[in-house]
Design an enzyme around this catalytic site. Structure first.
Site, PDB file in Angstrom:
ATOM      1  N   ARG A  30      -8.415   2.954   6.671  1.00 20.19           N
ATOM      2  CA  ARG A  30      -7.483   3.887   6.046  1.00 20.19           C
ATOM      3  C   ARG A  30      -7.463   5.164   6.886  1.00 20.19           C
ATOM      4  NH1 ARG A  30      -5.534   0.227   3.810  1.00 20.19           N
ATOM      5  NH2 ARG A  30      -5.147  -0.097   1.578  1.00 20.19           N
ATOM      6  N   GLU A  75       0.938   9.064   6.512  1.00 16.48           N
ATOM      7  CA  GLU A  75       1.920   8.037   6.893  1.00 16.48           C
ATOM      8  C   GLU A  75       3.136   8.118   5.963  1.00 16.48           C
ATOM      9  OE1 GLU A  75       0.021   4.226   6.659  1.00 16.48           O
ATOM     10  OE2 GLU A  75      -1.520   4.722   8.126  1.00 16.48           O
ATOM     11  N   THR A  82     -13.981   0.499   6.180  1.00 22.05           N
ATOM     12  CA  THR A  82     -14.386   0.898   4.835  1.00 22.05           C
ATOM     13  C   THR A  82     -13.166   1.060   3.939  1.00 22.05           C
ATOM     14  OG1 THR A  82     -14.169   3.290   5.179  1.00 22.05           O
ATOM     15  CG2 THR A  82     -16.221   2.254   5.918  1.00 22.05           C
ATOM     16  N   SER A 129       0.806  -1.229   0.000  1.00 18.24           N
ATOM     17  CA  SER A 129       0.000   0.000   0.000  1.00 18.24           C
ATOM     18  C   SER A 129       0.830   1.266   0.000  1.00 18.24           C
ATOM     19  CB  SER A 129      -0.942  -0.001   1.207  1.00 18.24           C
ATOM     20  OG  SER A 129      -0.205  -0.018   2.416  1.00 18.24           O
ATOM     21  N   HIS A 145       0.097   1.015  11.153  1.00 13.37           N
ATOM     22  CA  HIS A 145      -0.531   0.380   9.981  1.00 13.37           C
ATOM     23  C   HIS A 145      -0.083  -1.074   9.850  1.00 13.37           C
ATOM     24  CE1 HIS A 145      -2.247   1.323   5.712  1.00 13.37           C
ATOM     25  NE2 HIS A 145      -2.597   0.109   6.119  1.00 13.37           N
TER      26      HIS A 145
END
Length: 400
Positions: free
Chosen positions: A218, A247, A185, A55, A264
């Site tokens: 997120r 981040e 979500t 990611s 994360h």
């Protein structure tokens, strides 16, 4: 699109160096270049055929235009870091690993809740949980919480019409009145129900004191500046926070105010990473019409005995003993607090490096199913039959 080989006669594959088993799976197919995910640049992929990311790598026209890349795989469930519209228009194949890390995220949430229970800050007894987002993770957490006796409602307008009738759906406003709110979500800025800053200042200010708010989705789903303002004004919320805006340059002020903060890593586990890597590899083989290759699993599957001092807890006594026993077992399997302490130990000058460093070194985390408990804990009455059943439903086993 015709899939051609690199001029050398083999594929050139550029990959994030932290993808599990990437060398074992792909080195047999050509040249493999491993790089830190945040440092992958257009020059690195110019003559590559395949790009494997997580990611932290933004994959878009700026990165790929003019390159040979024909196939992109992300070892993540979310795809908001991929410009899917561009990739489709460019005829570039895409693979993702939706659902591969769902159980790891669910167990992160449960372990974080367990930590707060052990600290005497929270109890699941009599609570109503609201799951916002009913994808792989949301469904898994809903099932686990229901098994633990927690009343649950769900908010997800995209799946409400097609979900089983026994699931109680509600509006976002109703969800925000729950005493435990967990966000799962995807991140979206457009459409009928965008999730960017879904929890803005007005909605955050409406949360009742004592509410436990979990974000393992997120960072941008919650307005971090607004949350900081709410917590700085009256730090009366419990917050389990794994994802952040900006981040790895996260707000140190916000980290200082959340109950538990992690970098994360909710979806990080050996099991999740193996699953994601295998799924992407299978998609890679199919994309290039390559024969399947046997892959060896280097890690032994023997379960680890979980060490937890339940006698001391019994000696302390107190209310809700069964809940504390269960919580102690969960946090013994995965200590969210230990990760939180590592993140808080960073100073302002090396915070981003510590953030990424923890992510890089946490790959050895195992899920509940890897652990077993001594049968004597059950036989000796330190674990009640009810809690033993719940531990078993979560994946733990008992020694013979």
């Amino acid at each position: 699109m015709k899939h051609t080989l690199h001029p050398s006669g083999t594929l050139k594959i550029v990959a994030d160096e932290n993808i599990v088993a990437v060398e074992d799976l792909y080195r047999q197919h050509g040249e493999l270049l491993l790089l830190p995910g945040r440092q992958i640049r257009a020059a690195d992929v110019r003559d590559a055929d395949v790009l494997l990311v997580r990611s932290i790598t933004r994959v878009d026209r700026a990165l790929l235009e003019g390159s040979r890349v024909q196939f992109v795989a992300t070892a993540t469930s979310g795809t908001d870091h991929l410009d899917l519209k561009y990739l489709s228009a460019a005829g570039i194949g895409v693979a993702e690993a939706a659902g591969s890390n769902a159980n790891a995220v669910v167990e992160y949430c449960l372990s974080g809740i367990a930590e707060l229970i052990c600290r005497g800050m929270f109890s699941l007894r009599g609570q109503r949980a609201a799951i916002i987002g009913f994808g792989h993770v949301g469904r898994g957490l809903y099932r686990r919480l229901r098994e633990l006796g927690v009343d649950c409602v769900v908010c997800d307008p995209f799946v409400e019409s097609s979900a089983p009738e026994d699931i109680q759906f509600c509006s976002l406003e109703t969800a925000l009145s729950a005493s435990l709110i967990s966000l799962h979500t995807p991140l979206s800025r457009i459409g009928e129900h965008p999730t960017w800053h879904l929890l803005n200042q007005e909605r955050l200010d409406r949360l009742a004191p004592g509410t436990l708010l979990i974000n393992a989705a997120r960072g941008e789903v919650v307005d971090n500046a607004a949350l900081l303002k709410r917590l700085a004004r009256s730090n009366d919320l419990l917050t389990l926070w794994d994802v952040w805006e900006n981040e790895p340059e996260i707000s140190r002020d916000l980290l200082g105010l959340v109950s538990l903060g992690t970098p994360h890593i909710a979806g990080y586990s050996v099991e999740a990473k193996r699953s994601a890597s295998q799924r992407n590899y299978e998609a890679f083989l199919q994309h290039f019409n390559l024969p399947a290759h046997s892959t060896s699993d280097a890690m032994a599957e023997r379960r680890t005995m979980l060490k937890v001092n339940l006698a001391e807890i019994h000696n302390r006594g107190g209310r809700d003993l069964d809940e504390v026993i269960l919580a102690e077992c969960l946090r013994a399997a995965f200590s969210v607090s230990a990760v939180d302490q590592r993140l808080r130990s960073a100073d302002a000058d090396n915070g981003a490096a510590v953030f990424d460093g923890i992510r890089k070194t946490l790959g050895a985390r195992r899920e509940f199913s890897h652990y077993m408990l001594e049968q004597s804990l059950l036989d000796g009455g330190l674990i009640s039959p009810t809690i033993a059943t719940r531990l078993s439903s979560l994946g733990f086993s008992f020694s013979c």
